[in-house]
Design an enzyme around this catalytic site. Structure first.
Site, mmCIF file in Angstrom:
data_model
loop_
_atom_site.group_PDB
_atom_site.id
_atom_site.type_symbol
_atom_site.label_atom_id
_atom_site.label_comp_id
_atom_site.label_asym_id
_atom_site.label_seq_id
_atom_site.Cartn_x
_atom_site.Cartn_y
_atom_site.Cartn_z
ATOM 1 C CB SER A 65 28.779 46.744 16.022
ATOM 2 O OG SER A 65 27.512 46.261 15.695
ATOM 3 C CE LYS A 68 27.837 43.471 14.481
ATOM 4 N NZ LYS A 68 27.035 44.404 13.668
ATOM 5 C CE1 TYR A 192 25.732 40.465 15.927
ATOM 6 C CE2 TYR A 192 23.499 40.784 16.700
ATOM 7 C CZ TYR A 192 24.621 41.261 16.051
ATOM 8 O OH TYR A 192 24.621 42.528 15.540
ATOM 9 C CE1 TYR A 240 27.438 48.142 11.167
ATOM 10 C CE2 TYR A 240 27.275 50.123 12.501
ATOM 11 C CZ TYR A 240 27.406 48.765 12.396
ATOM 12 O OH TYR A 240 27.505 48.015 13.522
ATOM 13 C CB VAL A 258 24.053 50.847 18.274
ATOM 14 C CG1 VAL A 258 23.964 50.802 16.768
ATOM 15 C CG2 VAL A 258 23.767 49.502 18.905
HETATM 16 N N1 GLU Z 1 23.568 44.436 18.766
HETATM 17 C C1 GLU Z 1 23.376 45.474 17.792
HETATM 18 C C2 GLU Z 1 22.414 45.025 16.729
HETATM 19 O O1 GLU Z 1 22.525 43.945 16.267
HETATM 20 C C3 GLU Z 1 24.692 45.832 17.183
HETATM 21 C C4 GLU Z 1 24.606 46.919 16.166
HETATM 22 C C5 GLU Z 1 25.732 47.930 16.278
HETATM 23 O O2 GLU Z 1 26.334 48.080 17.311
HETATM 24 O O3 GLU Z 1 25.985 48.608 15.282
HETATM 25 O O4 GLU Z 1 21.532 45.722 16.338
#
Ligand code: GLU
Length: 305
Positions: A65, A68, A192, A240, A258
């Site tokens: 993430s 992003k 994605y 988050y 993650v």
């Molecule tokens: N590719 C992971 C997902 O969509 C990213 C989530 C993250 O890194 O927090 O679950």
């Protein structure tokens, strides 16, 4: 300052390894589930091109993430403020992959850093471009920001997530049903998961983050206003439903993934990347968050003065 910082980071690395409270790796992506949680690296990029690091700062990891932040930077460069018609800028207070708020809010995700919001950002980037070109744009941004072309996608991680990412598929289809996805869900999802599977070292990620920290000597790829806005979103939404706690403890904008990575921004002072793949209950790096707190306090870095 760099000698003192090097000593601090080396001691921090030793302390963290002695503590050994690593947390759990993200096994919902099978390829990430195989990684040893007992790993740690940290890199600090400084104004003028300096870099100080410790631990496994040159080991590649899945940025997940953290990507992003950079897809948002690409979208802001492309369409600017118009993106906010499709995605909000409020903290979600919910898990990164939650579908709850999406139904209440008619398919407009709370922010670009939860999975639903990032799917919308990636979908926007796909406008008029094939997935390959879209991924090349995100990789191109990272490579230019890091001034390093050796940044790639780990296809095994992308395949692993694509095969098991049923929650993200549900989010994409729900967005589509609300008319907030332009491309077929499989295309947006496929792009994605590849974006999330970009792998970088802490040193590369810290260098890329200089454009957000607006460090003197960094490539000028974002206006000061865009960098401030991305930092504000990182502060409010970057961890988050653990974002409030992270802001309270660390006091700096940051984005977690993650894969165990954290990009931490001390505006004008430093861009920091930390990696430790064991996660806490929110899905944020356990030892990475601890290291961020120790470093920020030690250096007196905080956006709250
Ligand atoms: N590719 C992971 C997902 O969509 C990213 C989530 C993250 O890194 O927090 O679950």
């Amino acid at each position: 300052m760099t000698d003192a910082l090097k000593t601090f980071l080396t001691d921090l690395d030793l302390d963290i390894r002695a503590q050994g409270d690593w947390g759990q790796v993200a096994d919902y992506i099978p390829e990430l589930g195989r990684i040893d949680p007992a790993q740690f690296g940290i890199a600090v990029a400084l104004p003028g091109g300096g870099m100080v690091s410790a631990g496994q700062a040159r080991q590649r990891f899945s940025i997940q993430s953290v990507s992003k932040v950079f897809s948002l930077a690409c979208v802001l460069g492309r369409i600017g403020e118009q993106i906010w018609t499709r995605v909000g800028r409020e903290p979600s207070g919910q898990r990164f992959d939650s579908i709850l708020a999406l139904e209440h809010e008619n398919g407009r995700p709370r922010n670009p850093f939860i999975n639903a919001g990032a799917l919308v950002t990636t979908d926007e980037l796909l406008t008029g471009r094939a997935p390959k070109e879209t991924l090349a744009e995100i990789l191109g941004f990272l490579r230019a920001a890091a001034e390093d072309d050796d940044i790639h996608i780990d296809k095994a991680v992308a395949r692993s997530e694509a095969a098991t990412g049923h929650r993200n598929a549900a989010l994409a289809h729900y967005l589509k049903s609300c008319d907030n996805l332009r491309n077929p869900p499989e295309i947006t999802l496929g792009t994605y998961v590849h974006q999330c599977a970009i792998e970088m070292t802490c040193e590369q990620l810290a260098r890329a983050g200089r454009v957000i920290a607006q460090l003197p000597g960094a490539p000028r790829m974002l206006t000061p206003l865009k960098a401030r806005r991305i930092s504000a979103l990182m502060m409010m939404c970057g961890h988050y439903d653990g974002s409030g706690d992270f802001a309270f403890r660390v006091g700096l904008p940051a984005k977690s993934g993650v894969g165990g990575g954290i990009l931490l921004i001390a505006p004008g002072q430093a861009s920091i990347a930390i990696w430790s793949p064991g996660l806490d209950g929110y899905g944020n790096s356990r030892m990475g968050s601890h290291a961020a707190e120790r470093l920020a306090h030690h250096m007196g870095w905080s956006v709250f003065g």
